[in-house]
Design an enzyme around this catalytic site. Structure first.
Site, PDB file in Angstrom:
ATOM      1  N   GLU A  69      -3.233  -4.085   0.843  1.00 17.95           N
ATOM      2  CA  GLU A  69      -3.153  -2.723   0.336  1.00 17.95           C
ATOM      3  C   GLU A  69      -4.135  -1.818   1.061  1.00 17.95           C
ATOM      4  O   GLU A  69      -5.335  -2.114   1.104  1.00 17.95           O
ATOM      5  CB  GLU A  69      -3.488  -2.688  -1.165  1.00 17.95           C
ATOM      6  CG  GLU A  69      -2.498  -3.415  -2.038  1.00 17.95           C
ATOM      7  CD  GLU A  69      -2.917  -3.416  -3.496  1.00 17.95           C
ATOM      8  OE1 GLU A  69      -2.017  -3.402  -4.348  1.00 17.95           O
ATOM      9  OE2 GLU A  69      -4.123  -3.426  -3.789  1.00 17.95           O
ATOM     10  N   CYS A  70      -3.651  -0.726   1.615  1.00 19.24           N
ATOM     11  CA  CYS A  70      -4.470   0.323   2.222  1.00 19.24           C
ATOM     12  C   CYS A  70      -5.405  -0.260   3.290  1.00 19.24           C
ATOM     13  O   CYS A  70      -4.984  -0.483   4.418  1.00 19.24           O
ATOM     14  CB  CYS A  70      -5.213   1.104   1.154  1.00 19.24           C
ATOM     15  SG  CYS A  70      -5.753   2.738   1.718  1.00 19.24           S
ATOM     16  N   GLY A  71      -6.672  -0.532   2.955  1.00 20.01           N
ATOM     17  CA  GLY A  71      -7.548  -1.173   3.929  1.00 20.01           C
ATOM     18  C   GLY A  71      -6.992  -2.511   4.386  1.00 20.01           C
ATOM     19  O   GLY A  71      -7.125  -2.895   5.552  1.00 20.01           O
ATOM     20  N   THR A 127       0.883  -2.316   2.560  1.00 24.57           N
ATOM     21  CA  THR A 127       1.277  -1.064   1.930  1.00 24.57           C
ATOM     22  C   THR A 127       0.087  -0.139   1.726  1.00 24.57           C
ATOM     23  O   THR A 127      -1.030  -0.593   1.502  1.00 24.57           O
ATOM     24  CB  THR A 127       1.949  -1.354   0.569  1.00 24.57           C
ATOM     25  OG1 THR A 127       2.105  -0.148  -0.145  1.00 24.57           O
ATOM     26  CG2 THR A 127       1.113  -2.311  -0.271  1.00 24.57           C
ATOM     27  N   MET A 155      -4.395  -1.859   6.978  1.00 28.05           N
ATOM     28  CA  MET A 155      -5.013  -1.534   8.265  1.00 28.05           C
ATOM     29  C   MET A 155      -5.481  -2.797   8.985  1.00 28.05           C
ATOM     30  O   MET A 155      -5.320  -2.934  10.197  1.00 28.05           O
ATOM     31  CB  MET A 155      -6.178  -0.571   8.033  1.00 28.05           C
ATOM     32  CG  MET A 155      -5.742   0.781   7.495  1.00 28.05           C
ATOM     33  SD  MET A 155      -7.070   1.696   6.661  1.00 28.05           S
ATOM     34  CE  MET A 155      -8.167   1.998   8.030  1.00 28.05           C
TER      35      MET A 155
END
Length: 446
Positions: free
Chosen positions: A323-325, A422, A328
């Site tokens: 998720e998010c980080g 995501t 990435m």
């Protein structure tokens, strides 16, 4: 079912009035008295709960109407408050500030759901008598919300206090002096995490000296009985049969909803924390990588052997959810002050930006792509990021959004192998947790 749970909600007139510092200081002052405090935070925040958890020694829980609904708020509140002497809820933003200009999901909304008395924090810097016009407005704005007391913050002097104390529409519970040395630093996603600053915890002394703790406890104990849902018994597999889900927990990845972790455990998973910034190769059957600050630890992430380990496990079909980080980190590279190599699992590169890219609630559903372990379950949550993900032309997506920005063009959940990344910080449903645990169990049997 009726429950007697002493409780208060600490709200503010606006963001920046000192509400988080005072709420955390109040928790610390009560803990120092020997009171068992269960902390909560309204809204989707990850950072303030980290301070609560450190102070109280109990995981702070989010109470968010948009992600949980009324029943979910009551259930989480009641279950988490078991064994506590008092529940202290910190509100988000101003008391009545909710979703898209309404009071939906606001601190006031949560106060109504939980019948919680509100203690309002007001910033009195550069104001005296006029502050009572603000207090009166908040008191009368919604008669369904009981403002039981006021904590006046940033008192400049005894004279300043006396000028304000000449009028009193709502009982004064505290007069907190200016404490610039106790301020917690901020960065692009909010305050620094709890392990990076002890200031919130040390603020308990200030609150103990400045506030009437006995009256605050009396207000909490006077809260009316609360109707709560009857808990549903769930049978979990024996420990030897439980698949292990590795949860990335370190300075780079630290954003998790405690309810998500609890639901994964109830669905049958054993949770094993590990650090992607360290040279660790955890013995796990699936991996969950939450949000955080990979951009601040990109060099350590690039050096760590864990990067190759995750790439290899992803190629072998291990279920991985980021998720998010986490998204990435699962990309091929991350551009911050320079370009850093990441795991390379997902066909994309992440780029840090100076401007906010997305902020708000997200709703959507996982698609029906053949072989996707999630099935077609719904997803709901929140997004907040200063980065973008540039996908390769052949990129595939697992999630179609009805509301929210996601990765782009209504898509989220970039996917490759059995890996999904995501931008949505999802509030997991029971159905999603069952799917995730089942996928981990299937990989375990290989």
């Amino acid at each position: 079912m009726q429950a007697e749970i002493p409780r208060i909600l600490i709200a503010g007139t606006h963001s920046g009035c000192g509400k988080t510092t005072i709420a955390s200081g109040l928790m610390a002052a009560l803990v120092a008295r020997g009171v068992t405090v269960q902390p909560f935070k309204t809204g989707p925040d990850f950072i303030d709960p980290s301070h609560h958890t450190l102070i109280c020694g109990r995981p702070s829980r989010n109470l968010d109407f948009c992600m949980m609904g009324e029943t979910g708020i009551r259930r989480t509140f009641a279950e988490a408050s078991a064994g506590a002497d008092i529940a202290v809820i910190e509100g988000a933003m101003g008391l009545f500030d909710g979703r898209e200009g309404s009071d939906t999901a606001s601190a006031a909304h949560v106060a109504r759901i939980l019948k919680a008395p509100v203690i309002l924090v007001v910033d009195v810097h550069a104001v005296s008598l006029s502050i009572h016009a603000v207090v009166k407005g908040f008191r009368d704005f919604d008669p369904r919300v009981k403002i039981a007391g006021i904590i006046y913050n940033k008192i400049g002097s005894d004279r300043h206090r006396q000028m304000i104390a000449q009028e009193e529409f709502v009982p004064a519970l505290g007069w907190v002096p200016k404490q610039p040395e106790s301020e917690v630093k901020s960065r692009h996603l909010g305050l620094v995490m709890a392990h990076e600053s002890p200031a919130m915890k040390t603020y308990g002394r200030v609150i103990a000296e400045s506030c009437d703790l006995d009256r605050i406890l009396d207000i909490a104990r006077a809260a009316p009985p609360l109707n709560i849902p009857v808990p549903v018994a769930q049978k979990t597999p024996a420990a030897r049969h439980r698949p292990v889900i590795g949860v990335a927990r370190d300075d780079a990845f630290c954003f998790y909803y405690q309810d998500n972790l609890d639901r994964l455990a109830r669905a049958g998973a054993e949770l094993h924390p590990f650090s992607p910034t360290a040279d660790t190769e955890p013995d796990v059957d699936a991996i969950y990588i939450g949000g955080g600050y990979p951009e601040l630890h990109a060099e350590a992430l690039e050096r760590s052997r864990c990067r190759q380990f995750i790439r290899d496990r992803a190629a072998a079909g291990m279920p991985i959810y980021g998720e998010c980080g986490g998204l990435m980190y699962l990309c091929g590279s991350l551009e911050a002050d320079r370009e850093y190599e990441m795991t390379g699992v997902l066909p994309a590169r992440a780029v840090m930006t100076k401007k906010l890219q997305a902020l708000g609630y997200v709703q959507g559903a996982f698609g029906s792509r053949a072989g996707l372990w999630t099935g077609t379950v719904a997803i709901q949550g929140h997004e907040f990021h200063y980065s973008r993900v540039e996908c390769d032309p052949e990129a595939r997506f697992a999630i179609r959004l009805g509301h929210g920005a996601g990765i782009g063009d209504g898509n989220d959940g970039l996917t490759e192998y059995n890996t999904i990344g995501t931008y949505t910080h999802a509030y997991f449903t029971d159905a999603f947790c069952r799917k995730f645990v089942a996928a981990a169990a299937a990989f375990k049997k290989r």
